[in-house]
Design a protein around this motif. Sequence first.
Motif, PDB file in Angstrom:
ATOM      1  N   THR A   2       0.837  -1.204   0.000  1.00 11.61           N
ATOM      2  CA  THR A   2       0.000   0.000   0.000  1.00 11.61           C
ATOM      3  C   THR A   2       0.869   1.250   0.000  1.00 11.61           C
ATOM      4  O   THR A   2       2.049   1.206   0.369  1.00 11.61           O
ATOM      5  CB  THR A   2      -0.919   0.033   1.240  1.00 11.61           C
ATOM      6  OG1 THR A   2      -0.096   0.167   2.406  1.00 11.61           O
ATOM      7  CG2 THR A   2      -1.788  -1.210   1.329  1.00 11.61           C
ATOM      8  N   VAL A  79      -5.995  -0.302   7.220  1.00 14.28           N
ATOM      9  CA  VAL A  79      -6.833   0.832   6.848  1.00 14.28           C
ATOM     10  C   VAL A  79      -6.147   1.558   5.694  1.00 14.28           C
ATOM     11  O   VAL A  79      -5.018   2.014   5.821  1.00 14.28           O
ATOM     12  CB  VAL A  79      -7.031   1.804   8.035  1.00 14.28           C
ATOM     13  CG1 VAL A  79      -7.771   3.055   7.585  1.00 14.28           C
ATOM     14  CG2 VAL A  79      -7.745   1.124   9.178  1.00 14.28           C
ATOM     15  N   SER A  80      -6.837   1.615   4.586  1.00 16.23           N
ATOM     16  CA  SER A  80      -6.353   2.361   3.431  1.00 16.23           C
ATOM     17  C   SER A  80      -7.576   2.977   2.764  1.00 16.23           C
ATOM     18  O   SER A  80      -8.400   2.266   2.198  1.00 16.23           O
ATOM     19  CB  SER A  80      -5.594   1.447   2.464  1.00 16.23           C
ATOM     20  OG  SER A  80      -5.052   2.204   1.402  1.00 16.23           O
ATOM     21  N   ASN A  81      -7.688   4.277   2.891  1.00 20.12           N
ATOM     22  CA  ASN A  81      -8.818   4.984   2.306  1.00 20.12           C
ATOM     23  C   ASN A  81      -8.308   6.285   1.697  1.00 20.12           C
ATOM     24  O   ASN A  81      -7.107   6.558   1.735  1.00 20.12           O
ATOM     25  CB  ASN A  81      -9.926   5.209   3.347  1.00 20.12           C
ATOM     26  CG  ASN A  81      -9.430   5.926   4.595  1.00 20.12           C
ATOM     27  OD1 ASN A  81      -8.660   6.883   4.510  1.00 20.12           O
ATOM     28  ND2 ASN A  81      -9.871   5.468   5.762  1.00 20.12           N
ATOM     29  N   ILE A  82      -9.186   7.076   1.165  1.00 22.91           N
ATOM     30  CA  ILE A  82      -8.766   8.312   0.509  1.00 22.91           C
ATOM     31  C   ILE A  82      -7.961   9.209   1.447  1.00 22.91           C
ATOM     32  O   ILE A  82      -6.995   9.845   1.032  1.00 22.91           O
ATOM     33  CB  ILE A  82      -9.976   9.068  -0.107  1.00 22.91           C
ATOM     34  CG1 ILE A  82      -9.494  10.225  -0.987  1.00 22.91           C
ATOM     35  CG2 ILE A  82     -10.929   9.564   0.975  1.00 22.91           C
ATOM     36  CD1 ILE A  82      -8.775   9.803  -2.228  1.00 22.91           C
ATOM     37  N   TRP A  83      -8.315   9.240   2.721  1.00 21.18           N
ATOM     38  CA  TRP A  83      -7.623  10.085   3.695  1.00 21.18           C
ATOM     39  C   TRP A  83      -6.198   9.601   3.926  1.00 21.18           C
ATOM     40  O   TRP A  83      -5.260  10.400   3.916  1.00 21.18           O
ATOM     41  CB  TRP A  83      -8.387  10.124   5.019  1.00 21.18           C
ATOM     42  CG  TRP A  83      -9.761  10.667   4.891  1.00 21.18           C
ATOM     43  CD1 TRP A  83     -10.936   9.950   4.836  1.00 21.18           C
ATOM     44  CD2 TRP A  83     -10.139  12.035   4.771  1.00 21.18           C
ATOM     45  NE1 TRP A  83     -12.001  10.796   4.694  1.00 21.18           N
ATOM     46  CE2 TRP A  83     -11.546  12.088   4.652  1.00 21.18           C
ATOM     47  CE3 TRP A  83      -9.430  13.228   4.754  1.00 21.18           C
ATOM     48  CZ2 TRP A  83     -12.249  13.273   4.522  1.00 21.18           C
ATOM     49  CZ3 TRP A  83     -10.124  14.419   4.632  1.00 21.18           C
ATOM     50  CH2 TRP A  83     -11.515  14.436   4.515  1.00 21.18           C
ATOM     51  N   THR A  84      -6.041   8.295   4.156  1.00 23.87           N
ATOM     52  CA  THR A  84      -4.696   7.770   4.445  1.00 23.87           C
ATOM     53  C   THR A  84      -3.815   7.778   3.207  1.00 23.87           C
ATOM     54  O   THR A  84      -2.618   8.043   3.295  1.00 23.87           O
ATOM     55  CB  THR A  84      -4.775   6.352   5.048  1.00 23.87           C
ATOM     56  OG1 THR A  84      -5.394   5.455   4.107  1.00 23.87           O
ATOM     57  CG2 THR A  84      -5.524   6.346   6.365  1.00 23.87           C
ATOM     58  N   GLY A 127      -8.121   9.590   8.811  1.00 13.35           N
ATOM     59  CA  GLY A 127      -8.341   8.426   7.950  1.00 13.35           C
ATOM     60  C   GLY A 127      -8.368   7.128   8.720  1.00 13.35           C
ATOM     61  O   GLY A 127      -9.162   6.217   8.426  1.00 13.35           O
ATOM     62  N   GLY A 131     -11.668   4.883   9.070  1.00 15.39           N
ATOM     63  CA  GLY A 131     -11.430   3.690   8.262  1.00 15.39           C
ATOM     64  C   GLY A 131     -11.957   2.449   8.875  1.00 15.39           C
ATOM     65  O   GLY A 131     -12.165   1.438   8.298  1.00 15.39           O
TER      66      GLY A 131
END
Length: 131
Positions: A2, A79-84, A127, A131
């Motif tokens: 990631t 946790v991997s989302n637009i924020w992170t 995030g 998340g």
Amino acid sequence: MTIEALSILIYAMLLFAVVVTQATYAGITAGNAFGFSNRDEPQPRMGPFGRRVDKTLANLKEGAIIYLPLAVMAVALDVSNIWTVVAAFTTIISRVLYVPIFFAGIPVLRTVIWAPSFVAMPVMAWGILVG
């Protein structure tokens, strides 16, 4: 891998590169005797570049104390989302540009380049929370 995990690796290698730069510069300007000493005395013949290298390293370490635990937490919690992702990408781009700009002694641009990495820290925390 990631982007959050990659950011940890890149940040670590950036720190390593600056430590190598600092040690090499100290060896060139102060001599090997200083490099192998206890460093009880300030580095002789450090000059403006040497002081900027020291300040760059100190700033990277200060940022790492906040950013790296957050990035590790994101990776560990999966946790991997637009924020992170945005926070990780912003941090790495900002820090990679920051080092040569600080080394070169460009004052205002240095702060402008550094600021996004500072803002990215609470974004990474947010995030992780959402998340």
